[in-house]
Write an enzyme that holds these catalytic residues in place. Structure first.
Site, mmCIF file in Angstrom:
data_model
loop_
_atom_site.group_PDB
_atom_site.id
_atom_site.type_symbol
_atom_site.label_atom_id
_atom_site.label_comp_id
_atom_site.label_asym_id
_atom_site.label_seq_id
_atom_site.Cartn_x
_atom_site.Cartn_y
_atom_site.Cartn_z
ATOM 1 N N SER A 95 9.983 35.775 -85.586
ATOM 2 C CA SER A 95 10.606 36.806 -86.414
ATOM 3 C C SER A 95 10.216 36.600 -87.881
ATOM 4 O O SER A 95 9.036 36.458 -88.192
ATOM 5 C CB SER A 95 12.117 36.738 -86.193
ATOM 6 O OG SER A 95 12.753 37.851 -86.739
ATOM 7 N N ASP A 217 11.087 45.800 -78.292
ATOM 8 C CA ASP A 217 11.785 44.985 -79.295
ATOM 9 C C ASP A 217 12.316 45.932 -80.360
ATOM 10 O O ASP A 217 11.553 46.556 -81.084
ATOM 11 C CB ASP A 217 10.786 43.977 -79.892
ATOM 12 C CG ASP A 217 11.410 43.084 -80.955
ATOM 13 O OD1 ASP A 217 12.560 43.343 -81.353
ATOM 14 O OD2 ASP A 217 10.731 42.132 -81.382
ATOM 15 N N HIS A 245 14.139 40.708 -78.891
ATOM 16 C CA HIS A 245 13.443 40.153 -80.041
ATOM 17 C C HIS A 245 13.140 38.661 -79.854
ATOM 18 O O HIS A 245 12.553 38.044 -80.721
ATOM 19 C CB HIS A 245 14.327 40.382 -81.277
ATOM 20 C CG HIS A 245 13.656 40.047 -82.558
ATOM 21 N ND1 HIS A 245 12.430 40.563 -82.911
ATOM 22 C CD2 HIS A 245 14.046 39.258 -83.597
ATOM 23 C CE1 HIS A 245 12.091 40.097 -84.100
ATOM 24 N NE2 HIS A 245 13.041 39.300 -84.533
#
Lengths: 267, 407
Positions: A95, A217, A245
């Site tokens: 991320s 996602d 995610h």
């Protein structure tokens, strides 16, 4: 300041192998890599850490100004690399950490020799000619969500952990990490993460890079994965058949396979 | 017969359908596949959402039912934790209904595993949290207000401490004057950064041949004590220049305090005041001093002995119109030191339960072991002693050591 303690650095795996640094994203800490570790430890030396303000880092080292930019988090990475005197390590960032890795590789090129970006996004908010998936209002809403779970966070987790007698080791780490997250620090990290714009930084990447995206996602939609891939010369894009995610949790086998395949590529 | 149904067996018959209970339970039920796709949903939740079953089952994911902020929270916190723990309880989220209105809920989820331990689906219950959320928002607001107040209080306290530190320093000499043939050292311990201390000391020249010194402890703490300290200090300085006889100086201070403070608010102090007459040729210093209500000074000799310089019967300064103060004289030879202190050090609480006072004799022994050391070394040793008391030292303490230079 002892950086290794400050960032709760854990070193494991094969001391003779190439070093792989696993960096957690917003909302998580190093525990999130638990399903990734078994795939790496036999052949690689693995470094895990928590960003200051997360997990079991030294919360007293938190500085709102420093951690209001991704550079502040990137300095955590380079300082950990320096403390361990890493050379040519592979940085795996989930991320927001994927972008932190880009910045860190630029700050310390001799230390980071390759990047693996798991569900990256250089900008979460839509812009002209760019779809990040969110509006500025959406991010404010997330901050409200964080606050709504601010009162009961530790109290909420405790019963969840108690109800997990067959895997008590999970519970212990979680109480320590997630419950210890200071809401004010989480808020700073959330703002830094979701209000950042690192699109221009992608061009600076000069190391071999793997971009891992998920088929579904909501935080990093596929066009963002394509954008990151297009901006980084010579990068490899792998789309994982995974929802959400956190493919390293929801589809650990596929994620590990992609990571290991990239690591095993001849250099 | 009409009336309420009271027979348990009959009530059980009314609630005989698990399916009906599922559909119309007072909470929402939802089952999703591991990719989030909704496989089953009850009528209660559909009602809250304002959606038809056909539009939802197999077509929407759980996160589609949430506000965008809630979705972000779900992806970054809820879903990963659920994966790692198998369950997650009571997370505050907001549903977004078909009409756009939002509904605060508390969601709990549990994974259902297959025989091989692989996760098969996610079961979620959703509770209406509208009223609870309103209450929590009140609590949050109150918490934010409290945090804001705490921040102000901390800043105010820091400002106050800065101001007090400046004021405190103004009540003490910046540095001690050089006296021929002598060395001197002092230390001041303030018990609290939040309060002005009431101990004081000073050393100053009188006429080029004589130097005066004093050290004492005013009653009380805080601004009133500081005002008293200031008055005491300047009165003693002025008195010494007028008549350096120690008994006269203390008498002048006594008069000044009695004039300034009335019977309703008596303010007094303990003090030792003295005059130093160095004789550099002989290497000795003659000390004339007088004390009122103050612990006796110690004289540490170069030969390793240490004795009190008794000033028995000296009364508190500023309490009575006809006080009695006691004078004493000593001569410091090379390497001898006069050790003055306030009772903070002797009344420090020691022992494991902190009920024993450190005491005059212990201090005398402590100084005796270091007799012959320079004033600076003595003050350093005594400062270390103060530190060793930890929380047992709860009063201000002043230390002043005046020594004839060793040969």
């Amino acid at each position: 300041m002892d950086v290794l303690r400050r960032n709760h650095v854990t070193v494991t795996g094969n001391p003779a192998g190439r070093t792989v640094v696993l960096a957690h994203g917003f909302g998580c800490d190093q525990n999130m890599w638990r399903l990734t570790l078994p795939a790496l430890t036999a052949s690689y030396r693995v470094v895990l850490f928590d960003y200051v303000g997360c997990g079991r880092s030294e919360l007293s080292a938190f500085d709102e100004e420093r951690y209001s930019t991704l550079d502040g988090y990137a300095r955590d990475v380079t300082e950990v690399c320096e403390a361990l005197d890493l050379r040519d390590a592979v940085f795996v960032g989930h991320s927001v950490s994927a972008m932190v890795g880009v910045l860190a590789a630029r700050l310390a090129p001799e230390r980071i020799g390759a990047l693996i970006m798991v569900a990256p996004s250089p900008r979460y908010i839509d812009d002209e000619g760019y779809r990040g998936g969110f509006s500025a209002d959406d991010i404010d809403e997330l901050l409200v969500s964080l606050e709504s779970n601010y009162l009961g966070w530790s109290a909420t987790m405790a019963p969840a952990i108690m109800g997990n007698p067959d895997r008590p080791e999970l519970g212990k780490e979680l109480t320590n990490s997630f419950c210890a997250t200071d809401p004010a620090m989480a808020r700073v990290f959330a703002r830094t993460t979701f209000l950042s714009d690192s699109r221009d930084d992608l061009k600076s990447v000069s190391v071999p890079t793997l971009v891992l995206e998920c088929t579904n996602d909501v935080i990093a939609p596929r066009e963002v994965g394509a954008f990151v891939h297009a901006c980084i010369p010579g990068s490899t894009l792998v789309t994982l058949d995974a929802t959400g995610h956190c493919p390293h949790l929801s589809a650990p086998e596929a994620t590990n396979e992609a990571i290991v395949a990239f690591l095993e590529q001849p250099r | 017969m009409t009336g309420p149904v009271t027979d348990p067996a009959f009530v059980a018959l009314l609630e005989d359908s698990a399916e009906e209970l599922y559909e119309n339970a007072p909470c929402g039920y939802l089952s999703t596949m591991m990719d989030g796709t909704i496989a089953k949903i009850n009528a209660t939740l559909l009602g809250w959402l304002g959606l038809e079953r056909e539009a939802v089952v197999g077509r929407m994911r759980f996160s589609d039912l949430l506000t965008v902020g809630g979705r972000l929270y779900h992806e970054t916190h809820f879903a990963p934790l659920l994966r790692m723990q198998g369950t997650i309880n009571g997370i505050a989220l907001e549903l977004r209904a078909a009409g756009g209105e939002r509904m605060p809920v508390l969601a709990s989820s549990a994974l259902r595993y297959g025989e091989a331990g692989e996760p098969l689906l996610v079961r979620t219950t959703v509770f209406d949290a509208r009223e609870r959320r309103a209450y929590e928002e009140e609590l949050l607001r109150a918490r934010r207000d409290a945090e804001e107040s705490a921040r102000h209080a901390i800043a105010d306290r820091a400002r106050l401490q800065d101001a007090l530190a400046v004021l405190q320093r103004s009540l003490l000499p910046d540095s001690l004057p050089g006296v021929p043939g002598m060395e001197s050292a002092a230390y001041y311990h303030a018990a609290s950064p939040d309060q002005l201390g009431g101990d004081f000391y000073d050393v100053f020249g009188i006429d080029g041949k004589r130097w005066a010194f004093f050290l004492g402890d005013v009653c009380g703490k805080g601004p009133q004590a500081a005002a008293l300290t200031s008055l005491t200090r300047y009165t003693l300085r002025a008195a010494a220049l007028h008549d350096p006889d120690p008994l006269s100086a203390l008498a002048t201070l006594n008069t000044a305090l009695l004039e300034r403070y009335t019977h309703d608010d008596p303010r007094y102090c303990t003090a030792v005041f003295g005059v130093l007459e160095p004789d550099p040729d002989a290497g000795v210093v003659t000390v004339h001093l007088a004390a009122g209500g103050h612990p006796p000074a110690l004289v540490a000799r170069a030969d390793g002995t240490c004795d009190c310089l008794p000033t028995p019967g000296g009364m508190l300064v500023g309490l009575l119109p006809e006080p009695r103060f006691t004078a004493a004289t000593t001569v410091l030879g090379p390497g001898d030191s006069l050790v003055l202190y306030t009772d903070g050090i002797t009344e420090a609480r020691t022992g494991s339960d902190r009920t024993t006072l450190y005491g005059d004799e212990a201090l005398r022994t402590f100084v005796a072991r270091r007799a012959g050391a320079s004033p600076r070394s003595l003050v350093e040793a005594m400062t270390g002693l103060l530190r060793s008391f930890g929380a047992g030292l709860d009063d201000d303490t002043a230390l002043l050591v005046l020594g004839a230079t060793a040969k």
